[in-house]
Design a protein around this motif. Structure first.
Motif, PDB file in Angstrom:
ATOM      1  N   PHE A   1      40.178  65.119  20.308  1.00  0.00           N
ATOM      2  CA  PHE A   1      40.889  66.357  19.812  1.00  0.00           C
ATOM      3  C   PHE A   1      42.340  66.167  19.438  1.00  0.00           C
ATOM      4  CE2 PHE A   1      42.771  66.727  23.896  1.00  0.00           C
ATOM      5  CZ  PHE A   1      43.771  67.411  23.775  1.00  0.00           C
ATOM      6  N   GLY A   2      42.825  67.053  18.385  1.00  0.00           N
ATOM      7  CA  GLY A   2      44.119  66.975  18.092  1.00  0.00           C
ATOM      8  C   GLY A   2      44.509  68.252  17.540  1.00  0.00           C
ATOM      9  N   GLY A   3      46.034  68.063  17.331  1.00  0.00           N
ATOM     10  CA  GLY A   3      46.438  69.337  16.520  1.00  0.00           C
ATOM     11  C   GLY A   3      48.044  68.840  16.314  1.00  0.00           C
TER      12      GLY A   3
ATOM     13  N   ILE B   1      38.869  70.243  17.225  1.00  0.00           N
ATOM     14  CA  ILE B   1      38.024  69.526  18.155  1.00  0.00           C
ATOM     15  C   ILE B   1      37.190  68.680  17.570  1.00  0.00           C
ATOM     16  CG2 ILE B   1      36.426  69.981  20.187  1.00  0.00           C
ATOM     17  CD1 ILE B   1      39.274  71.044  20.669  1.00  0.00           C
ATOM     18  N   VAL B   2      37.385  67.510  17.463  1.00  0.00           N
ATOM     19  CA  VAL B   2      36.506  66.297  16.742  1.00  0.00           C
ATOM     20  C   VAL B   2      35.286  66.075  17.341  1.00  0.00           C
ATOM     21  CG1 VAL B   2      36.543  64.092  15.836  1.00  0.00           C
ATOM     22  CG2 VAL B   2      38.774  64.871  15.906  1.00  0.00           C
ATOM     23  N   GLY B   3      34.992  65.920  18.517  1.00  0.00           N
ATOM     24  CA  GLY B   3      33.765  65.746  19.090  1.00  0.00           C
ATOM     25  C   GLY B   3      33.780  65.189  20.576  1.00  0.00           C
TER      26      GLY B   3
ATOM     27  N   TYR C   1      33.578  55.155  24.966  1.00  0.00           N
ATOM     28  CA  TYR C   1      35.083  55.008  24.589  1.00  0.00           C
ATOM     29  C   TYR C   1      34.939  54.248  23.054  1.00  0.00           C
ATOM     30  CZ  TYR C   1      39.986  53.667  23.934  1.00  0.00           C
ATOM     31  OH  TYR C   1      41.171  53.488  23.560  1.00  0.00           O
ATOM     32  N   ALA C   2      34.426  53.449  22.770  1.00  0.00           N
ATOM     33  CA  ALA C   2      34.266  52.853  21.456  1.00  0.00           C
ATOM     34  C   ALA C   2      34.131  53.788  20.339  1.00  0.00           C
ATOM     35  CB  ALA C   2      33.262  51.335  21.318  1.00  0.00           C
ATOM     36  N   SER C   3      32.980  54.738  20.436  1.00  0.00           N
ATOM     37  CA  SER C   3      32.729  55.604  19.457  1.00  0.00           C
ATOM     38  C   SER C   3      33.822  56.607  19.395  1.00  0.00           C
ATOM     39  CB  SER C   3      31.250  56.427  19.527  1.00  0.00           C
ATOM     40  OG  SER C   3      30.879  56.180  20.651  1.00  0.00           O
ATOM     41  N   ALA C   4      34.337  57.176  20.498  1.00  0.00           N
ATOM     42  CA  ALA C   4      35.380  57.940  20.578  1.00  0.00           C
ATOM     43  C   ALA C   4      36.833  57.546  19.816  1.00  0.00           C
ATOM     44  CB  ALA C   4      35.899  58.410  21.992  1.00  0.00           C
ATOM     45  N   ARG C   5      37.024  56.109  20.128  1.00  0.00           N
ATOM     46  CA  ARG C   5      38.116  55.423  19.503  1.00  0.00           C
ATOM     47  C   ARG C   5      37.989  55.629  17.813  1.00  0.00           C
ATOM     48  NH1 ARG C   5      40.317  51.002  17.546  1.00  0.00           N
ATOM     49  NH2 ARG C   5      42.244  50.758  18.272  1.00  0.00           N
ATOM     50  N   ASP C   6      36.818  55.150  17.513  1.00  0.00           N
ATOM     51  CA  ASP C   6      36.449  55.160  16.132  1.00  0.00           C
ATOM     52  C   ASP C   6      36.870  56.481  15.516  1.00  0.00           C
ATOM     53  OD1 ASP C   6      35.867  52.425  16.234  1.00  0.00           O
ATOM     54  OD2 ASP C   6      33.467  52.918  16.373  1.00  0.00           O
ATOM     55  N   ALA C   7      36.343  57.572  16.104  1.00  0.00           N
ATOM     56  CA  ALA C   7      36.576  58.942  15.648  1.00  0.00           C
ATOM     57  C   ALA C   7      38.167  59.235  15.564  1.00  0.00           C
ATOM     58  CB  ALA C   7      35.790  59.968  16.491  1.00  0.00           C
ATOM     59  N   TRP C   8      38.713  59.051  16.576  1.00  0.00           N
ATOM     60  CA  TRP C   8      40.156  59.070  16.997  1.00  0.00           C
ATOM     61  C   TRP C   8      41.140  58.166  15.974  1.00  0.00           C
ATOM     62  CZ3 TRP C   8      43.836  54.908  17.757  1.00  0.00           C
ATOM     63  CH2 TRP C   8      44.846  55.352  17.773  1.00  0.00           C
TER      64      TRP C   8
ATOM     65  N   TYR D   1      46.144  63.108  17.451  1.00  0.00           N
ATOM     66  CA  TYR D   1      44.883  63.108  18.395  1.00  0.00           C
ATOM     67  C   TYR D   1      44.813  62.464  19.415  1.00  0.00           C
ATOM     68  CZ  TYR D   1      43.083  65.570  14.324  1.00  0.00           C
ATOM     69  OH  TYR D   1      42.769  66.277  13.092  1.00  0.00           O
ATOM     70  N   PHE D   2      43.858  62.821  20.415  1.00  0.00           N
ATOM     71  CA  PHE D   2      44.044  62.243  21.709  1.00  0.00           C
ATOM     72  C   PHE D   2      42.590  62.017  22.090  1.00  0.00           C
ATOM     73  CE2 PHE D   2      47.712  65.207  21.585  1.00  0.00           C
ATOM     74  CZ  PHE D   2      48.584  64.145  22.402  1.00  0.00           C
ATOM     75  N   VAL D   3      42.349  61.034  22.993  1.00  0.00           N
ATOM     76  CA  VAL D   3      40.862  60.863  23.613  1.00  0.00           C
ATOM     77  C   VAL D   3      41.157  61.085  25.176  1.00  0.00           C
ATOM     78  CG1 VAL D   3      39.264  59.004  24.173  1.00  0.00           C
ATOM     79  CG2 VAL D   3      40.450  58.746  21.769  1.00  0.00           C
ATOM     80  N   VAL D   4      40.096  61.993  25.463  1.00  0.00           N
ATOM     81  CA  VAL D   4      40.359  62.353  26.942  1.00  0.00           C
ATOM     82  C   VAL D   4      39.051  61.856  27.763  1.00  0.00           C
ATOM     83  CG1 VAL D   4      40.205  64.240  28.483  1.00  0.00           C
ATOM     84  CG2 VAL D   4      41.168  64.492  26.253  1.00  0.00           C
ATOM     85  N   HIS D   5      39.165  61.155  28.666  1.00  0.00           N
ATOM     86  CA  HIS D   5      37.974  60.405  29.569  1.00  0.00           C
ATOM     87  C   HIS D   5      37.438  61.614  30.256  1.00  0.00           C
ATOM     88  CE1 HIS D   5      39.263  56.322  28.500  1.00  0.00           C
ATOM     89  NE2 HIS D   5      40.588  56.854  28.603  1.00  0.00           N
TER      90      HIS D   5
END
Length: 83
Positions: A15-17, A35-37, A42-49, A64-68
């Protein structure tokens, strides 16, 4: 067993803002968060981020951030306790 079943699902939220300041993590408008998704690893989240971060490079306040999520859902020692 299928390949998808072999890997453990480790959910990540992207997600980001727009931030209020360049050095903080407080958002200007919570209603405008992107809210991206939620991603299964982690690999797919990093690609989206990375895609979202690169697309917003012209706005210095956009982050934008990746939350575990898996760490929040199963904190160390709480696995199987139904929290």
């Amino acid at each position: 067993m299928a390949m998808a079943e072999e890997r453990k699902q480790l959910l990540h939220l992207v997600f980001g803002g727009e931030l209020k300041t360049l050095t903080g993590t407080e958002f200007r408008d919570l209603d405008a968060l992107d809210i991206v998704g939620i991603y299964p690893d982690y690999a797919s989240a990093r690609d989206a981020w990375k895609a979202k971060a690169q697309a917003s490079v012209d706005n210095a306040h956009m982050r934008y951030f990746v939350v575990h999520l898996h760490k929040l859902l199963e904190p160390e020692g709480a696995v199987g306790q139904g929290l």
